[in-house]
Design a protein around this motif. Structure first.
Motif, PDB file in Angstrom:
ATOM      1  N   TYR A   1       0.841  -1.196   0.000  1.00  0.00           N
ATOM      2  CA  TYR A   1       0.000   0.000   0.000  1.00  0.00           C
ATOM      3  C   TYR A   1       0.877   1.247   0.000  1.00  0.00           C
ATOM      4  CZ  TYR A   1      -3.576  -3.356   1.297  1.00  0.00           C
ATOM      5  OH  TYR A   1      -4.419  -4.447   1.300  1.00  0.00           O
ATOM      6  N   VAL A   2       0.555   2.187  -0.864  1.00  0.00           N
ATOM      7  CA  VAL A   2       1.275   3.453  -0.940  1.00  0.00           C
ATOM      8  C   VAL A   2       0.466   4.495  -0.177  1.00  0.00           C
ATOM      9  CG1 VAL A   2       2.139   5.271  -2.467  1.00  0.00           C
ATOM     10  CG2 VAL A   2       2.211   2.864  -3.206  1.00  0.00           C
ATOM     11  N   ILE A   3       1.102   5.240   0.711  1.00  0.00           N
ATOM     12  CA  ILE A   3       0.393   6.275   1.452  1.00  0.00           C
ATOM     13  C   ILE A   3       1.231   7.543   1.519  1.00  0.00           C
ATOM     14  CG2 ILE A   3       1.233   5.194   3.590  1.00  0.00           C
ATOM     15  CD1 ILE A   3      -1.116   6.496   5.057  1.00  0.00           C
ATOM     16  N   THR A   4       0.627   8.669   1.185  1.00  0.00           N
ATOM     17  CA  THR A   4       1.305   9.956   1.311  1.00  0.00           C
ATOM     18  C   THR A   4       0.942  10.585   2.658  1.00  0.00           C
ATOM     19  OG1 THR A   4      -0.468  11.268   0.295  1.00  0.00           O
ATOM     20  CG2 THR A   4       1.174  10.299  -1.189  1.00  0.00           C
ATOM     21  N   GLY A   5       1.858  11.377   3.176  1.00  0.00           N
ATOM     22  CA  GLY A   5       1.617  12.031   4.460  1.00  0.00           C
ATOM     23  C   GLY A   5       1.486  11.065   5.620  1.00  0.00           C
ATOM     24  N   PRO A   6       2.424  10.101   5.768  1.00  0.00           N
ATOM     25  CA  PRO A   6       2.279   9.076   6.797  1.00  0.00           C
ATOM     26  C   PRO A   6       2.957   9.383   8.130  1.00  0.00           C
ATOM     27  CG  PRO A   6       4.125   8.511   5.416  1.00  0.00           C
ATOM     28  CD  PRO A   6       3.593   9.840   4.899  1.00  0.00           C
TER      29      PRO A   6
ATOM     30  N   VAL B   1       4.387   1.571   1.660  1.00  0.00           N
ATOM     31  CA  VAL B   1       5.323   2.515   1.053  1.00  0.00           C
ATOM     32  C   VAL B   1       4.987   3.889   1.622  1.00  0.00           C
ATOM     33  CG1 VAL B   1       6.213   3.518  -1.077  1.00  0.00           C
ATOM     34  CG2 VAL B   1       5.456   1.129  -1.036  1.00  0.00           C
ATOM     35  N   LEU B   2       5.892   4.427   2.415  1.00  0.00           N
ATOM     36  CA  LEU B   2       5.689   5.677   3.128  1.00  0.00           C
ATOM     37  C   LEU B   2       6.222   6.841   2.305  1.00  0.00           C
ATOM     38  CD1 LEU B   2       7.118   4.313   6.493  1.00  0.00           C
ATOM     39  CD2 LEU B   2       4.683   4.537   5.931  1.00  0.00           C
ATOM     40  N   VAL B   3       5.338   7.717   1.841  1.00  0.00           N
ATOM     41  CA  VAL B   3       5.722   8.813   0.952  1.00  0.00           C
ATOM     42  C   VAL B   3       5.561  10.148   1.669  1.00  0.00           C
ATOM     43  CG1 VAL B   3       5.323   9.921  -1.281  1.00  0.00           C
ATOM     44  CG2 VAL B   3       4.948   7.447  -1.015  1.00  0.00           C
TER      45      VAL B   3
ATOM     46  N   LEU C   1       9.982   9.872   8.197  1.00  0.00           N
ATOM     47  CA  LEU C   1       9.616   8.647   7.487  1.00  0.00           C
ATOM     48  C   LEU C   1      10.319   7.448   8.107  1.00  0.00           C
ATOM     49  CD1 LEU C   1       9.779   9.760   3.738  1.00  0.00           C
ATOM     50  CD2 LEU C   1       7.719   9.324   5.083  1.00  0.00           C
ATOM     51  N   ASP C   2      11.593   7.629   8.432  1.00  0.00           N
ATOM     52  CA  ASP C   2      12.360   6.531   9.001  1.00  0.00           C
ATOM     53  C   ASP C   2      11.841   6.158  10.388  1.00  0.00           C
ATOM     54  OD1 ASP C   2      14.599   4.772   8.400  1.00  0.00           O
ATOM     55  OD2 ASP C   2      15.567   5.673  10.137  1.00  0.00           O
ATOM     56  N   GLU C   3      11.364   7.152  11.118  1.00  0.00           N
ATOM     57  CA  GLU C   3      10.802   6.872  12.449  1.00  0.00           C
ATOM     58  C   GLU C   3       9.542   6.019  12.323  1.00  0.00           C
ATOM     59  OE1 GLU C   3       8.378   6.883  15.763  1.00  0.00           O
ATOM     60  OE2 GLU C   3       7.821   8.169  14.076  1.00  0.00           O
ATOM     61  N   VAL C   4       8.683   6.338  11.344  1.00  0.00           N
ATOM     62  CA  VAL C   4       7.467   5.545  11.133  1.00  0.00           C
ATOM     63  C   VAL C   4       7.840   4.140  10.659  1.00  0.00           C
ATOM     64  CG1 VAL C   4       5.288   5.367   9.866  1.00  0.00           C
ATOM     65  CG2 VAL C   4       6.108   7.609  10.610  1.00  0.00           C
ATOM     66  N   ARG C   5       8.834   4.059   9.783  1.00  0.00           N
ATOM     67  CA  ARG C   5       9.289   2.748   9.317  1.00  0.00           C
ATOM     68  C   ARG C   5       9.740   1.880  10.493  1.00  0.00           C
ATOM     69  NH1 ARG C   5      13.877   0.403   9.039  1.00  0.00           N
ATOM     70  NH2 ARG C   5      15.026   2.322   9.541  1.00  0.00           N
ATOM     71  N   ARG C   6      10.535   2.460  11.386  1.00  0.00           N
ATOM     72  CA  ARG C   6      11.003   1.692  12.543  1.00  0.00           C
ATOM     73  C   ARG C   6       9.839   1.260  13.431  1.00  0.00           C
ATOM     74  NH1 ARG C   6      14.814   5.885  12.744  1.00  0.00           N
ATOM     75  NH2 ARG C   6      13.816   6.712  14.637  1.00  0.00           N
ATOM     76  N   SER C   7       8.853   2.126  13.564  1.00  0.00           N
ATOM     77  CA  SER C   7       7.690   1.788  14.379  1.00  0.00           C
ATOM     78  C   SER C   7       6.933   0.608  13.781  1.00  0.00           C
ATOM     79  CB  SER C   7       6.761   3.004  14.493  1.00  0.00           C
ATOM     80  OG  SER C   7       5.646   2.717  15.307  1.00  0.00           O
ATOM     81  N   ILE C   8       6.784   0.615  12.462  1.00  0.00           N
ATOM     82  CA  ILE C   8       6.081  -0.477  11.782  1.00  0.00           C
ATOM     83  C   ILE C   8       6.883  -1.775  11.895  1.00  0.00           C
ATOM     84  CG2 ILE C   8       5.463  -1.349   9.483  1.00  0.00           C
ATOM     85  CD1 ILE C   8       4.520   1.498   8.817  1.00  0.00           C
TER      86      ILE C   8
ATOM     87  N   ARG D   1       6.722  -3.581  15.086  1.00  0.00           N
ATOM     88  CA  ARG D   1       5.488  -4.328  15.312  1.00  0.00           C
ATOM     89  C   ARG D   1       5.385  -5.549  14.398  1.00  0.00           C
ATOM     90  NH1 ARG D   1       0.911   0.289  16.415  1.00  0.00           N
ATOM     91  NH2 ARG D   1       2.265   1.783  17.487  1.00  0.00           N
ATOM     92  N   GLY D   2       6.498  -5.834  13.711  1.00  0.00           N
ATOM     93  CA  GLY D   2       6.514  -7.007  12.842  1.00  0.00           C
ATOM     94  C   GLY D   2       6.083  -6.745  11.411  1.00  0.00           C
ATOM     95  N   GLY D   3       5.868  -5.475  11.045  1.00  0.00           N
ATOM     96  CA  GLY D   3       5.450  -5.141   9.693  1.00  0.00           C
ATOM     97  C   GLY D   3       6.611  -4.775   8.796  1.00  0.00           C
ATOM     98  N   GLU D   4       6.283  -4.391   7.572  1.00  0.00           N
ATOM     99  CA  GLU D   4       7.297  -4.014   6.588  1.00  0.00           C
ATOM    100  C   GLU D   4       6.951  -2.658   5.992  1.00  0.00           C
ATOM    101  OE1 GLU D   4       6.679  -7.398   4.058  1.00  0.00           O
ATOM    102  OE2 GLU D   4       8.444  -8.422   4.833  1.00  0.00           O
ATOM    103  N   ALA D   5       7.955  -1.823   5.824  1.00  0.00           N
ATOM    104  CA  ALA D   5       7.729  -0.489   5.274  1.00  0.00           C
ATOM    105  C   ALA D   5       8.932  -0.026   4.478  1.00  0.00           C
ATOM    106  CB  ALA D   5       7.428   0.503   6.394  1.00  0.00           C
ATOM    107  N   VAL D   6       8.663   0.792   3.454  1.00  0.00           N
ATOM    108  CA  VAL D   6       9.717   1.351   2.611  1.00  0.00           C
ATOM    109  C   VAL D   6       9.484   2.854   2.502  1.00  0.00           C
ATOM    110  CG1 VAL D   6      10.825   1.332   0.352  1.00  0.00           C
ATOM    111  CG2 VAL D   6       9.803  -0.777   1.259  1.00  0.00           C
ATOM    112  N   PRO D   7      10.422   3.694   2.936  1.00  0.00           N
ATOM    113  CA  PRO D   7      10.248   5.140   2.818  1.00  0.00           C
ATOM    114  C   PRO D   7      10.641   5.663   1.439  1.00  0.00           C
ATOM    115  CG  PRO D   7      12.262   4.659   4.018  1.00  0.00           C
ATOM    116  CD  PRO D   7      11.633   3.339   3.705  1.00  0.00           C
ATOM    117  N   VAL D   8       9.870   6.617   0.937  1.00  0.00           N
ATOM    118  CA  VAL D   8      10.178   7.293  -0.320  1.00  0.00           C
ATOM    119  C   VAL D   8      10.003   8.794  -0.081  1.00  0.00           C
ATOM    120  CG1 VAL D   8       9.510   7.667  -2.726  1.00  0.00           C
ATOM    121  CG2 VAL D   8       9.448   5.349  -1.766  1.00  0.00           C
ATOM    122  N   VAL D   9      11.077   9.543  -0.196  1.00  0.00           N
ATOM    123  CA  VAL D   9      11.018  10.983   0.055  1.00  0.00           C
ATOM    124  C   VAL D   9      10.337  11.698  -1.113  1.00  0.00           C
ATOM    125  CG1 VAL D   9      12.372  13.079   0.421  1.00  0.00           C
ATOM    126  CG2 VAL D   9      13.060  10.935   1.514  1.00  0.00           C
TER     127      VAL D   9
END
Length: 300
Positions: free
Chosen positions: A6-11, A30-32, A39-46, A49-57
């Motif tokens: 899932y792609v999300i802007t403003g995460p 996908v954190l946009v 973005l990296d802070e949200v990625r670490r939080s996910i 919790r056992g999830g997966e995330a990819v930041p895109v500036v």
């Protein structure tokens, strides 16, 4: 990576952050956003919790940044199941981007429009594309008019980019720009749903949420009042919500596997109607056509 993405802007705050955490239960997110550290802070939080995330500036007010981010998302090769155009601003002071375009219109409408059009050719049939919109675009919406809005003031995409709105608008700073940009979001959803029936395009009015970062320009006392005093009971009030409740509704719509397209949902996830103007096929088609014409004048 997960079987769904899932792609999300403003995460990084408000609805977006809560929704990103919810979506991580369903697949890779996908954190946009424009702030790499956040973005990296949200990625670490996910990931914690056992999830997966990819930041895109990506800075949605900057067309070059948006196009680069769209290309980066495509390059990831993830199985995108949903796209959420959530990011938005409501600046109390007018401003412009590098092209001299109104900053609210560029960020809220032009950026998401370009990102979506960049991704559409690469999305699998049935992909859900959701835009977060606002009922303040409707001049007949009583809660909005009581708050000082006078509905969208659209003249043309070119006029909007210049920060020019139909006369007789709101005295509330930034209200005409915000309402007009949000009407253009909804117009885009309705027109895209007709143009590309293989995908699903829907919109959500998440309700007035005092706990979001939308009013970031307010003074510190007002922001604290909104976040800690008014946000917790907000879901109990008609037309109101808070990030936690809104995230659940948004996630439910984004992960819905029905064939619904061209739908507009309220803060409870129920179908609603926007202004008579935005539901006019000729009008929403004109918004899309004029937006594309405006963009053609900007070198890729």
């Amino acid at each position: 990576m997960s079987a769904k993405a899932y792609v999300i802007t403003g995460p990084t705050s408000g609805f977006g952050r809560r929704t990103a955490l919810e979506l991580a239960k369903h697949g890779t997110v996908v954190l946009v956003g424009r702030d790499a550290a956040k973005l990296d802070e949200v990625r670490r939080s996910i990931e914690g919790r056992g999830g997966e995330a990819v930041p895109v500036v990506c800075d949605l007010s900057d067309l070059t940044s948006v196009r680069r981010a769209g290309a980066r998302i495509v390059e990831l090769g993830l199985p995108i199941t949903g796209v959420l155009n959530n990011a938005g601003i409501f600046p109390s002071l007018s401003g412009t981007n590098a092209l001299g375009w109104d900053i609210a219109y560029a960020t809220n409408h032009i950026g998401p429009f370009v990102l979506t059009e960049t991704l559409v050719p690469h999305l699998a049939d049935g992909t859900q594309v959701v835009f977060i919109v606002s009922a303040v675009e409707d001049p007949e919406r009583k809660p909005a008019t009581m708050a000082g809005f006078r509905g969208a003031r659209y003249v043309s995409a070119e006029a909007s980019a210049r920060g020019e709105w139909k006369p007789g608008g709101s005295k509330l700073p930034g209200a005409d720009a915000y309402a007009t940009s949000k009407q253009c979001n909804l117009a885009t959803v309705l027109a895209f749903a007709r143009e590309t029936p293989r995908l699903r395009f829907n919109a959500i009015e998440p309700g007035f949420a005092p706990g979001t970062n939308l009013g970031r320009d307010a003074n510190p006392f007002v922001r604290l009042l909104l976040k800690y005093l008014l946000s917790p009971p907000a879901p109990l009030i008609k037309y109101w919500s808070n990030p936690r409740t809104a995230a659940r509704v948004i996630t439910r719509v984004l992960t819905d596997e029905s064939d619904a397209t061209g739908a507009y949902y309220d803060e409870r996830g129920r179908p609603m109607r926007g202004s008579a103007q935005v539901h006019d096929p000729a009008f929403n088609a004109r918004v899309v056509a004029e937006t594309r014409e405006l963009l053609r004048a900007v070198p890729a």
